[in-house]
Each structure stands twice: as structure tokens, then as C-alpha cells.
Scaffold this active site. Structure first.
Site, PDB file in Angstrom:
ATOM      1  N   THR A  14      16.030  11.434  21.773  1.00 20.92           N
ATOM      2  CA  THR A  14      15.315  12.596  21.245  1.00 20.92           C
ATOM      3  C   THR A  14      13.807  12.486  21.468  1.00 20.92           C
ATOM      4  O   THR A  14      13.166  13.434  21.929  1.00 20.92           O
ATOM      5  CB  THR A  14      15.576  12.681  19.719  1.00 20.92           C
ATOM      6  N   VAL A  15      13.250  11.328  21.143  1.00 21.37           N
ATOM      7  CA  VAL A  15      11.785  11.185  21.223  1.00 21.37           C
ATOM      8  C   VAL A  15      11.338  11.149  22.688  1.00 21.37           C
ATOM      9  O   VAL A  15      10.363  11.809  23.075  1.00 21.37           O
ATOM     10  CB  VAL A  15      11.317   9.921  20.474  1.00 21.37           C
ATOM     11  N   GLU A 131       1.504   4.733  16.877  1.00 24.05           N
ATOM     12  CA  GLU A 131       1.374   5.803  15.865  1.00 24.05           C
ATOM     13  C   GLU A 131       2.735   6.334  15.441  1.00 24.05           C
ATOM     14  O   GLU A 131       2.965   6.679  14.276  1.00 24.05           O
ATOM     15  CB  GLU A 131       0.519   6.952  16.434  1.00 24.05           C
ATOM     16  N   VAL A 134       5.379   4.810  12.330  1.00 25.02           N
ATOM     17  CA  VAL A 134       5.320   5.015  10.870  1.00 25.02           C
ATOM     18  C   VAL A 134       5.169   6.498  10.555  1.00 25.02           C
ATOM     19  O   VAL A 134       4.203   7.135  10.975  1.00 25.02           O
ATOM     20  CB  VAL A 134       4.141   4.225  10.247  1.00 25.02           C
ATOM     21  N   GLY A 136       6.627   9.252  11.507  1.00 21.91           N
ATOM     22  CA  GLY A 136       6.772  10.257  12.567  1.00 21.91           C
ATOM     23  C   GLY A 136       5.471  10.922  12.969  1.00 21.91           C
ATOM     24  O   GLY A 136       4.578  10.284  13.513  1.00 21.91           O
ATOM     25  N   LYS A 207       8.096   0.107   7.915  1.00 22.35           N
ATOM     26  CA  LYS A 207       6.885   0.943   7.999  1.00 22.35           C
ATOM     27  C   LYS A 207       5.835   0.442   7.000  1.00 22.35           C
ATOM     28  O   LYS A 207       4.643   0.381   7.318  1.00 22.35           O
ATOM     29  CB  LYS A 207       7.261   2.402   7.730  1.00 22.35           C
TER      30      LYS A 207
HETATM   31  N1  HSE Z   1      15.638   7.285   9.882  1.00 25.36           N
HETATM   32  C1  HSE Z   1      14.254   7.570   9.655  1.00 25.36           C
HETATM   33  C2  HSE Z   1      14.145   8.554   8.525  1.00 25.36           C
HETATM   34  C3  HSE Z   1      13.540   8.132  10.839  1.00 25.36           C
HETATM   35  O1  HSE Z   1      15.142   9.047   8.029  1.00 25.36           O
HETATM   36  O2  HSE Z   1      13.025   8.838   8.133  1.00 25.36           O
HETATM   37  C4  HSE Z   1      13.124   7.095  11.786  1.00 25.36           C
HETATM   38  O3  HSE Z   1      12.305   6.156  11.198  1.00 25.36           O
END
Ligand code: HSE
Length: 428
Positions: A14-15, A131, A134, A136, A207
Site C-alpha cells: 500500500t505505502v 518520518e 511513527v 503515519g 513508535k
Molecule cells: N497497524 C498500525 C495501526 C499501522 O493500526 O495504527 C501501522 O503502524
């Protein structure tokens, strides 16, 4: 205009595809802001045949991320594979050793091996930026590393796992038990392949460990985070906490104390009308407190194609502009070893007990709390049909040690049925 910045992208989930789309759709904007064109030269993923939502025909294909990391026509290795060991780590090391800058979204890798990788990058004079690792799309790494660099940071906290926040808010809004909403989240594709990473608090703790390192100038210390997931949060507690004016959140808190670095990830109560209390669904929030700036609150999407790719691109553009910063905001060799401290900062606590409905039961409970040095702030007994009575207690500020002591002693009163529940009420 300077020579193009050439990217090699490892990982086309996805990313990765989000990054490809930004580069394809915003070529002019990226070039204007970077002072040079930003191009993809090569890509790599596990399955070449997979149908992807982007035209990849202009890019060279590599079957192995290590080979991508070695290519001469790549300036920046973009690692979007994930995992704290194996191919992601090896390929990043190869990329740094062969003179490339690295951009990654890999929080597990940085939380666990961040110090070694930072030393390696700085030894090679390369950038290692993250970046997207942590929260998104929230620009929290840049905020801490750059915007708040003039502050002594006292506390960093946040809701940094959208899946857990979705589960907890959905339990409350739909009145559903944990197991039912967990299943919904699975069907919606919100859960990581290993759901423990989400609901066990591990992803959010990765994170938190990264943020702590930048905030407090310490080596990342994931294994020193006290972690508790959301599996034991019941719909009962969510409803009772709401009655008392609170919401339950999986909250990460890091603070430097005289005893050492406290890092904890646990379900906590926060006031329902606070920014954290009002955070709904999969959204993330990070709260930072600095001596000059006071408290700032950052809120936004913590996952997903667009937000995470946006964060990756912010790193790519900084590299294209020639900005080079120490990985964790100060040279890796100057980061001190974290002295982990068990949480000792006092807080109010929420307790839910099920008492035998008989004379003197409440007095015995009050006596245990009194003996542990815990003072009761508020108490509520709920209506009941059986011969047991649900009782809620909110304490005045007390220490985690005093709470542990009371929790251990309560069953010995002989008036408790079931396990007592205790949750910290975080001041936010
Ligand atoms: N699984 C994570 C979340 C996203 O639900 O926030 C990726 O770090």
C-alpha cells in the site's frame, strides 16, 4: 536545475504504491520544491506478477532488495518491506555501506536496531530518515527533531495505533464486546498479519521508543517499554469509565524522571472532553510538552496509502534539498544509554471491583486501600440483581506501587469475586 534524485523502492504494498503515485502525479511540484527532479529508477517486491494499481513499466525490476540496494543508479534506497530482522535490515545496511541515503517506514527495525543503524549511517555520512515510521501522516519526527529542537522535552504521549483506537471507540459506540469488534477489525483488514503487534501494544511501543530517543537524547530502548495491550479492556469498563467522564485509550507515555526514563504503553483513562478523549476511530494523536513551547497536539491519519506515502515523500524531499541531520536529532555517539525506570509518577486510578453484597464488605475494601496509603476520591455502587455488587472507585493520586499492593491484598478480604480491574488515569 541539478541532477535528478534517483530512488529505488523496495516493497510495493500500500505505502510503496502510494509513493509511486505521488511521484508520478506531482512531478513538477516535487521538482520545484526539491530544486531537482525526483525519479524512480528501480523497484522490487516479492511478487512481480501481482496486479498493482500503478504503471510500473518505466522502472527496472529487481527480485531481491539487496540487489536493489547495491545498484549504481540509485541515490536513495526507500525501504517499505518491514520487519525488524532479515531482508529489510540487511538491505538497509548494504544501501548505507554503498553510499546511499535511506528512507524507511520500519518502526520495529528502528526501535530495536536504531542505535546501530544510526551509527552506521553517520559513519558513512548518509541520511537515515523515517518520518513514516511513527503515526503515519503526522509530521511528528520532524516536529521533535527540528521544530522543537530548542526545548527541553518533559513528556511525549500519544495514541499511535489506529487499530486499537478503532476497536476501543467502536466498542463504546456500538456497545459491543472486545471479541466482536476485534473480528470486525479483522474483516475490515485493519489488523496487522500478526494482530498481537496491534492489540498487544507492540506496534505502538515501537513508535514510542523512537519518539523517546529523539525527545530525551537516549538510545532507542524498545525492550524497556512497559507494555500492556487492550485485550483485557471490557465493554463494562468502557461504559463505567464513560459514566465517570472518561474514555479508555491505548496510551503511550514517555517521560524523563530523576529515577530514569519511564516508557509505558497501556490502556489508560483520559478525560472524555480532552483532545485525546475525543479521538475517534483509526486516527492518531501525539502530544508533546516542552519547556518553552508548552503543550502541542498533533492529530491525523496514522496509517493508509496517502498519509504514509506523504510522510515518506517528506523525507525524500529533504534529502533532495540536501538537508542532512543526525538520525535521532543529535549525533548517535552522543545519545546516552537509557536508564529505564518503572513507572513511579503518581496518578489517580480507576478501580472496578465486584463485591459480595453483605455487611462490612465495603469497609474491608476501604481498609485495604487505606492500609496501602490510597485515598478514595469518588466511589459508585451500581444497581444489581444478584448477591454481588459492582463497585467503582476513583482514587486520589497515588503510586503504581501502592496500587499493586492493594490489588494483591484485595482478594484476601474474602469479599471480592472475580479479578479486580485497575486502570491509570493519565493527566493530559
Ligand atoms: N497497524 C498500525 C495501526 C499501522 O493500526 O495504527 C501501522 O503502524
Amino acid at each position: 536545475m541539478s541532477a535528478p534524485l534517483r530512488l529505488g523502492i523496495a516493497g510495493l504494498g500500500t505505502v510503496g504504491i502510494g509513493v509511486v503515485k505521488i511521484i508520478q502525479n506531482h512531478a513538477e511540484l516535487l521538482s520545484a520544491r526539491s530544486g531537482r527532479p525526483v525519479q524512480i529508477t528501480a523497484i522490487c517486491a516479492r511478487d512481480r506478477q501481482k496486479n498493482r494499481d500503478a504503471d510500473l513499466s518505466d522502472y527496472a525490476w529487481e527480485d531481491c532488495a539487496r540487489d536493489l540496494a547495491r545498484r549504481d543508479d540509485v541515490d536513495v534506497f526507500v525501504e517499505l518491506i518491514g520487519g525488524d530482522e532479515g531482508i529489510a535490515r540487511e538491505a538497509i545496511e548494504i544501501a548505507l555501506d554503498s553510499g546511499k541515503d535511506v528512507v524507511t517506514a520500519n518502526k520495529a527495525l528502528l526501535a530495536i536496531h536504531g542505535q546501530a543503524l544510526a551509527e552506521r549511517a553517520e559513519r558513512q555520512g548518509r541520511s537515515l530518515r523515517f518520518e513514516a515510521a511513527v503515526a503515519g501522516g503526522i509530521p511528528v519526527i520532524k516536529t521533535l527533531t527540528e521544530s522543537l529542537a530548542g526545548n527541553r522535552i518533559s513528556r511525549v504521549m500519544g495514541v499511535m495505533n489506529g487499530t486499537c483506537n478503532y476497536i476501543l471507540t467502536r466498542m463504546q459506540s456500538a456497545g459491543l464486546p472486545y471479541e466482536a469488534v476485534f473480528e470486525e477489525a479483522r474483516q475490515l483488514g485493519y489488523l496487522e498479519a500478526d494482530p498481537t503487534l496491534d492489540v498487544g501494544g507492540i506496534d505502538a511501543s515501537h513508535k514510542l521508543a523512537i519518539l523517546s530517543a529523539i525527545a530525551f537524547g537516549t538510545q532507542p530502548a524498545f525492550d524497556a517499554v512497559e507494555i500492556e495491550g487492550i485485550e483485557r479492556v471490557s465493554i463494562d469498563d468502557i461504559n463505567r469509565a464513560a459514566d465517570m467522564g472518561y474514555r479508555i485509550k491505548l496510551l503511550g507515555v514517555a517521560q524523563m524522571t530523576a529515577r530514569g526514563l519511564e516508557q509505558r504503553m497501556s490502556p489508560c483513562l483520559v478525560p472524555a472532553d480532552s483532545p485525546l478523549g475525543q479521538l475517534e476511530g483509526g486516527t492518531n494523536m501525539v502530544v508533546i510538552e516542552g519547556d518553552s513551547v508548552g503543550q502541542i497536539v498533533l492529530r491525523g491519519a496514522g496509517a493508509g496509502e496517502g498519509p504514509t506515502a506523504s510522510a515518506v515523500m517528506s523525507d525524500v524531499i529533504e534529502i533532495a534539498r540536501g538537508v542532512r541531520l543526525p538520525v535521532f536529532g543529535q549525533p548517535a555517539e552522543t545519545l546516552s544509554k537509557a536508564h529505564p525506570a518503572r513507572t513511579a509518577v503518581p496518578a489517580a486510578y480507576y478501580m472496578r471491583l465486584t463485591l459480595a453484597d453483605k455487611p462490612g464488605a465495603l469497609a474491608k475494601i476501604a481498609s485495604v486501600l487505606g492500609d496501602a496509603g490510597i485515598s478514595i476520591d469518588r466511589m459508585r455502587q451500581y444497581g444489581h440483581a444478584e448477591d454481588t455488587a459492582p463497585v467503582l472507585i476513583v482514587t486520589h493520586k497515588t503510586t503504581p506501587d501502592a496500587i499493586d499492593h492493594a490489588i494483591e491484598a484485595l482478594p484476601r478480604t474474602g469479599v471480592i469475586t472475580g479479578e479486580p480491574v485497575e486502570l491509570r488515569i493519565e493527566e493530559v
